[in-house]
Design an enzyme around this catalytic site. Sequence first.
Site, PDB file in Angstrom:
ATOM      1  N   ASN A   9       0.874  -1.174   0.000  1.00  0.00           N
ATOM      2  CA  ASN A   9       0.000   0.000   0.000  1.00  0.00           C
ATOM      3  C   ASN A   9       0.908   1.220   0.000  1.00  0.00           C
ATOM      4  OD1 ASN A   9      -1.764   2.078   0.479  1.00  0.00           O
ATOM      5  ND2 ASN A   9      -2.377   1.406   2.530  1.00  0.00           N
ATOM      6  N   TRP A  10       1.022   1.839  -1.173  1.00  0.00           N
ATOM      7  CA  TRP A  10       1.968   2.958  -1.299  1.00  0.00           C
ATOM      8  C   TRP A  10       1.470   4.216  -0.580  1.00  0.00           C
ATOM      9  CZ3 TRP A  10       3.906   3.189  -7.114  1.00  0.00           C
ATOM     10  CH2 TRP A  10       4.602   2.012  -7.413  1.00  0.00           C
ATOM     11  N   LYS A  11       0.190   4.258  -0.240  1.00  0.00           N
ATOM     12  CA  LYS A  11      -0.412   5.457   0.372  1.00  0.00           C
ATOM     13  C   LYS A  11      -0.141   6.678  -0.521  1.00  0.00           C
ATOM     14  CE  LYS A  11      -0.172   3.224   4.859  1.00  0.00           C
ATOM     15  NZ  LYS A  11      -0.130   3.349   6.306  1.00  0.00           N
ATOM     16  N   HIS A  89      -9.585   1.485   5.005  1.00  0.00           N
ATOM     17  CA  HIS A  89      -8.310   1.665   5.701  1.00  0.00           C
ATOM     18  C   HIS A  89      -8.525   2.628   6.866  1.00  0.00           C
ATOM     19  CE1 HIS A  89      -4.187   2.716   6.601  1.00  0.00           C
ATOM     20  NE2 HIS A  89      -3.833   1.624   5.947  1.00  0.00           N
ATOM     21  N   GLU A  91      -6.866   4.991   7.932  1.00  0.00           N
ATOM     22  CA  GLU A  91      -6.604   6.404   7.599  1.00  0.00           C
ATOM     23  C   GLU A  91      -7.820   7.025   6.915  1.00  0.00           C
ATOM     24  OE1 GLU A  91      -2.937   5.631   5.544  1.00  0.00           O
ATOM     25  OE2 GLU A  91      -1.998   5.073   7.453  1.00  0.00           O
ATOM     26  N   GLU A 161      -5.629  -4.695  10.638  1.00  0.00           N
ATOM     27  CA  GLU A 161      -4.594  -3.677  10.809  1.00  0.00           C
ATOM     28  C   GLU A 161      -4.873  -2.901  12.102  1.00  0.00           C
ATOM     29  OE1 GLU A 161      -2.491  -2.530   6.891  1.00  0.00           O
ATOM     30  OE2 GLU A 161      -4.184  -1.187   7.158  1.00  0.00           O
ATOM     31  N   GLY A 167       2.469   2.348  10.872  1.00  0.00           N
ATOM     32  CA  GLY A 167       3.442   3.428  10.740  1.00  0.00           C
ATOM     33  C   GLY A 167       4.183   3.762  12.020  1.00  0.00           C
ATOM     34  N   SER A 203       3.267  -2.127  10.425  1.00  0.00           N
ATOM     35  CA  SER A 203       4.704  -2.226  10.697  1.00  0.00           C
ATOM     36  C   SER A 203       5.296  -3.595  10.358  1.00  0.00           C
ATOM     37  CB  SER A 203       5.012  -1.851  12.156  1.00  0.00           C
ATOM     38  OG  SER A 203       4.687  -0.494  12.391  1.00  0.00           O
ATOM     39  N   GLY A 224       2.820  -1.154   4.319  1.00  0.00           N
ATOM     40  CA  GLY A 224       2.879   0.271   4.027  1.00  0.00           C
ATOM     41  C   GLY A 224       4.297   0.707   3.715  1.00  0.00           C
ATOM     42  N   GLY A 225       4.967   1.301   4.696  1.00  0.00           N
ATOM     43  CA  GLY A 225       6.289   1.897   4.482  1.00  0.00           C
ATOM     44  C   GLY A 225       7.286   0.986   3.778  1.00  0.00           C
TER      45      GLY A 225
HETATM   46  P1  13P Z   1       2.996   0.403   7.732  1.00  0.00           P
HETATM   47  O1  13P Z   1       3.486  -0.892   7.141  1.00  0.00           O
HETATM   48  O2  13P Z   1       3.787   1.593   7.252  1.00  0.00           O
HETATM   49  O3  13P Z   1       2.877   0.332   9.227  1.00  0.00           O
HETATM   50  O4  13P Z   1       1.516   0.634   7.171  1.00  0.00           O
HETATM   51  C1  13P Z   1       0.589  -0.390   7.267  1.00  0.00           C
HETATM   52  C2  13P Z   1      -0.600  -0.029   6.501  1.00  0.00           C
HETATM   53  O5  13P Z   1      -1.344   0.882   6.845  1.00  0.00           O
HETATM   54  C3  13P Z   1      -0.880  -0.792   5.262  1.00  0.00           C
HETATM   55  O6  13P Z   1      -2.155  -0.539   4.786  1.00  0.00           O
END
Ligand code: 13P
Length: 245
Positions: A9-11, A89, A91, A161, A167, A203, A224-225
């Site tokens: 997930n590149w966000k 998600h 967010e 999640e 994050g 994470s 994510g990251g």
């Molecule tokens: P991180 O891997 O950066 O914690 O993000 C997880 C995430 O929100 C994937 O959708």
Amino acid sequence: MAQKLVVGNWKLNGSLAANEALLGAIGALDGVEVAVCVPFPYLAQAASRPRGVALGAQTVSEFQSGAYTGEVSAEMLADLGCRYVIVGHSERRALFGEDDAMVGRKAAAALRAGLTPIVCVGESLAEREAGRVLEVVGRQLDAVLAVVGAQALARGVIAYEPVWAIGTGRAASVDEAQAVHADIRRWLAGQGAATVRVLYGGSVKADNAAALFAAPGIDGGLIGGASLVANDFMSICRTAVASGA
Ligand code: 13P
């Protein structure tokens, strides 16, 4: 054991040049399904390469077409070659006012267009500390079920999640993740949807993926990251091969 699914997930990250480098350095692997969920403007770029990596988006409109300025429909995503779309998600829930019912409608929109929704659920730290994990995750799942029905739900993917793990560098421990996955699996089995894959997100890194993916009931990860760093993402994908079928 079924093949695992690892989704990046590149966000809100990327540029044509940065994506070119990242997409050039990731690829399909035997024994794991790999997908990337990229920002809307880069779907066409990501669709053209790399081969064997499934394409996805990070959200979708609940509407199909019409006077909804700024929205992107599930049909458009399918048209561009998407297989997946993330819905709900945390967010989106926290920052963009998406409530449980809207997440259900978005999942339904995705399914209507033949996409596989990756439905995100998870509790905040305060909810965990109050012992409300099961109640919160159950409520989020019930809301989706109420809109899409059990039969369609079986065509989706669930991602657990925990908000406090996203994050933060503090992934859920294997025991913490496994306990919630077991509850989600029980709930799915109760709906006749036992085959739905349940991913863990929050994470996930190259150094903790092996332990998480080896846990019963964890069918892969939503990353994510670490999905923005080709070596890290591919290392997580290789871990999933090792712990897959
Ligand atoms: P991180 O891997 O950066 O914690 O993000 C997880 C995430 O929100 C994937 O959708």
